[in-house]
Design a protein around this motif. Structure first.
Motif, mmCIF file in Angstrom:
data_model
loop_
_atom_site.group_PDB
_atom_site.id
_atom_site.type_symbol
_atom_site.label_atom_id
_atom_site.label_comp_id
_atom_site.label_asym_id
_atom_site.label_seq_id
_atom_site.Cartn_x
_atom_site.Cartn_y
_atom_site.Cartn_z
ATOM 1 N N ASP A 204 -121.213 -16.593 38.921
ATOM 2 C CA ASP A 204 -119.970 -16.794 38.167
ATOM 3 C C ASP A 204 -118.718 -16.386 38.954
ATOM 4 O OD1 ASP A 204 -120.490 -14.098 38.164
ATOM 5 O OD2 ASP A 204 -120.308 -13.834 36.002
ATOM 6 N N VAL A 205 -118.869 -16.152 40.245
ATOM 7 C CA VAL A 205 -117.742 -15.762 41.098
ATOM 8 C C VAL A 205 -116.986 -17.014 41.547
ATOM 9 C CG1 VAL A 205 -117.126 -14.640 43.290
ATOM 10 C CG2 VAL A 205 -118.947 -13.686 41.873
ATOM 11 N N GLU A 206 -115.649 -16.912 41.636
ATOM 12 C CA GLU A 206 -114.842 -18.034 42.110
ATOM 13 C C GLU A 206 -115.302 -18.451 43.505
ATOM 14 O OE1 GLU A 206 -113.512 -15.000 41.228
ATOM 15 O OE2 GLU A 206 -111.580 -15.275 40.244
ATOM 16 N N TRP A 207 -115.175 -19.745 43.807
ATOM 17 C CA TRP A 207 -115.650 -20.263 45.087
ATOM 18 C C TRP A 207 -115.006 -19.560 46.273
ATOM 19 C CZ3 TRP A 207 -112.293 -22.273 48.604
ATOM 20 C CH2 TRP A 207 -111.036 -22.665 48.126
ATOM 21 N N PHE A 208 -113.725 -19.178 46.131
ATOM 22 C CA PHE A 208 -113.028 -18.574 47.266
ATOM 23 C C PHE A 208 -113.370 -17.094 47.454
ATOM 24 C CE2 PHE A 208 -110.238 -18.708 43.583
ATOM 25 C CZ PHE A 208 -109.825 -17.397 43.456
ATOM 26 N N ARG A 209 -114.139 -16.521 46.530
ATOM 27 C CA ARG A 209 -114.593 -15.135 46.680
ATOM 28 C C ARG A 209 -116.106 -15.049 46.863
ATOM 29 N NH1 ARG A 209 -110.994 -11.645 42.365
ATOM 30 N NH2 ARG A 209 -109.016 -12.169 43.310
ATOM 31 N N ALA A 210 -116.779 -16.173 46.871
ATOM 32 C CA ALA A 210 -118.249 -16.189 46.919
ATOM 33 C C ALA A 210 -118.802 -15.518 48.171
ATOM 34 C CB ALA A 210 -118.764 -17.618 46.805
ATOM 35 N N GLU A 211 -118.234 -15.811 49.330
ATOM 36 C CA GLU A 211 -118.726 -15.204 50.573
ATOM 37 C C GLU A 211 -118.509 -13.694 50.575
ATOM 38 O OE1 GLU A 211 -120.657 -16.429 53.010
ATOM 39 O OE2 GLU A 211 -120.730 -18.188 51.705
ATOM 40 N N LYS A 212 -117.343 -13.285 50.113
ATOM 41 C CA LYS A 212 -117.047 -11.850 50.040
ATOM 42 C C LYS A 212 -118.036 -11.161 49.103
ATOM 43 C CE LYS A 212 -113.349 -8.578 49.341
ATOM 44 N NZ LYS A 212 -111.928 -8.368 49.254
ATOM 45 N N PHE A 213 -118.330 -11.788 47.974
ATOM 46 C CA PHE A 213 -119.265 -11.211 47.007
ATOM 47 C C PHE A 213 -120.664 -11.086 47.600
ATOM 48 C CE2 PHE A 213 -122.205 -11.165 43.458
ATOM 49 C CZ PHE A 213 -121.617 -10.273 42.573
ATOM 50 N N LYS A 214 -121.071 -12.099 48.382
ATOM 51 C CA LYS A 214 -122.395 -12.044 49.017
ATOM 52 C C LYS A 214 -122.518 -10.855 49.960
ATOM 53 C CE LYS A 214 -123.519 -16.951 48.891
ATOM 54 N NZ LYS A 214 -123.633 -18.171 49.689
ATOM 55 N N SER A 215 -121.466 -10.587 50.720
ATOM 56 C CA SER A 215 -121.526 -9.493 51.686
ATOM 57 C C SER A 215 -121.283 -8.132 51.035
ATOM 58 C CB SER A 215 -120.534 -9.719 52.828
ATOM 59 O OG SER A 215 -119.214 -9.701 52.334
ATOM 60 N N ILE B 49 -112.934 -5.896 27.064
ATOM 61 C CA ILE B 49 -113.015 -7.346 27.223
ATOM 62 C C ILE B 49 -113.491 -7.650 28.637
ATOM 63 C CG2 ILE B 49 -111.694 -9.513 27.282
ATOM 64 C CD1 ILE B 49 -111.781 -8.466 24.487
ATOM 65 N N GLU B 50 -114.577 -8.402 28.746
ATOM 66 C CA GLU B 50 -115.094 -8.815 30.050
ATOM 67 C C GLU B 50 -114.522 -10.174 30.427
ATOM 68 O OE1 GLU B 50 -119.366 -8.833 29.962
ATOM 69 O OE2 GLU B 50 -119.467 -6.686 29.530
ATOM 70 N N LYS B 51 -114.157 -10.304 31.699
ATOM 71 C CA LYS B 51 -113.653 -11.584 32.195
ATOM 72 C C LYS B 51 -114.315 -11.888 33.532
ATOM 73 C CE LYS B 51 -109.565 -9.549 34.401
ATOM 74 N NZ LYS B 51 -109.640 -9.939 35.796
ATOM 75 N N VAL B 52 -114.323 -13.177 33.897
ATOM 76 C CA VAL B 52 -114.863 -13.576 35.202
ATOM 77 C C VAL B 52 -113.798 -14.250 36.060
ATOM 78 C CG1 VAL B 52 -117.258 -13.742 34.435
ATOM 79 C CG2 VAL B 52 -115.788 -15.765 34.329
ATOM 80 N N ARG B 53 -112.621 -14.390 35.523
ATOM 81 C CA ARG B 53 -111.503 -14.974 36.257
ATOM 82 C C ARG B 53 -110.339 -14.004 36.235
ATOM 83 N NH1 ARG B 53 -115.064 -17.242 38.033
ATOM 84 N NH2 ARG B 53 -115.435 -19.471 38.205
ATOM 85 N N MET B 54 -109.249 -14.375 36.889
ATOM 86 C CA MET B 54 -108.119 -13.463 36.980
ATOM 87 C C MET B 54 -107.480 -13.178 35.631
ATOM 88 S SD MET B 54 -106.302 -14.506 40.528
ATOM 89 C CE MET B 54 -107.287 -14.763 41.993
ATOM 90 N N SER B 55 -107.217 -14.185 34.847
ATOM 91 C CA SER B 55 -106.550 -13.987 33.560
ATOM 92 C C SER B 55 -107.492 -13.377 32.529
ATOM 93 C CB SER B 55 -106.023 -15.313 33.026
ATOM 94 O OG SER B 55 -105.520 -15.136 31.708
ATOM 95 N N ALA B 56 -106.967 -12.431 31.772
ATOM 96 C CA ALA B 56 -107.733 -11.814 30.692
ATOM 97 C C ALA B 56 -107.921 -12.771 29.519
ATOM 98 C CB ALA B 56 -107.019 -10.552 30.209
ATOM 99 N N PHE B 57 -107.226 -13.906 29.528
ATOM 100 C CA PHE B 57 -107.320 -14.862 28.424
ATOM 101 C C PHE B 57 -108.349 -15.963 28.667
ATOM 102 C CE2 PHE B 57 -103.176 -12.957 27.690
ATOM 103 C CZ PHE B 57 -103.166 -12.806 26.318
#
Length: 191
Positions: free
Chosen positions: A62-73, A99-107
């Motif tokens: 559920d990580v954004e595509w532009f953070r996927a590599e960073k998350f893997k490492s 409140i849990e979120k998976v993107r930048m905005s809390a909404f």
């Protein structure tokens, strides 16, 4: 119109804001004291408090595509981990909302708007990290959802003072009220 405010504290989690953070946000340590003050004020007045946290699945699906590599490492904010929890200084008390979120905005993809409306909230007071990302997108969405929005300038932080100030000015220019922690108690008393 009578104001009914709620406090939104953004991403003040161990992985980002503790002294042992795996993905430290520069400026996070500086906003802890102002946030503890805000938290005390809202608790004292028995106003709604929302701790907004980024939570990811262990596999990073559920990580954004532009953070996927960073998350893997270096995985961050993994569901159920100590790193995903709110820092000790701001630990939620019973009755406060998480409140849990998976993107930048809390909404985006959360129940935040529904819960705020159910509680009769029409004004959000925002603090946390980081000013140009999660704070800014939450603030812009709050304005789009028609909430009066107050950004607490000294209770938000970014990698540099210049980045923080440029983003604060941008938010001010769309109608966000900018206050500092010292101004919140008088503002709450005047509502």
């Amino acid at each position: 119109m009578t104001q009914k405010p709620a406090l939104l504290i953004i991403d003040m989690q161990n992985d980002f804001a503790s002294t042992h953070a795996v993905n430290p946000v520069v400026g996070a340590q500086a906003v802890i004291t102002p946030l503890t003050h805000l938290l005390s004020l809202f608790r004292e007045k028995r106003l709604p408090i929302f701790h907004i946290v980024r939570i990811h699945e262990p596999d990073g699906s559920d990580v954004e595509w532009f953070r996927a590599e960073k998350f893997k490492s270096t995985p961050f904010a993994v569901r159920g981990s100590h790193g995903a929890a709110v820092i000790d200084e701001l630990t939620p008390l019973p009755g406060e909302h998480l409140i849990e979120k998976v993107r930048m905005s809390a909404f985006i993809g959360t129940t935040l708007d529904l819960m705020l409306r159910t509680l009769g909230v029409n004004t959000v007071v925002v603090g946390g990290i980081q000013t140009p990302n999660c704070v800014r997108t939450t603030v812009f969405d709050a304005m789009a959802y028609n909430y009066e929005t107050i950004l607490v300038g000294d209770a938000t932080g970014a990698q540099t003072k210049e980045i923080h100030e440029a983003n604060v000015l941008d938010m001010k220019n769309i109608g966000v009220k900018i206050l500092n922690t010292a101004n919140i108690a008088p503002w709450l008393d005047s509502r």
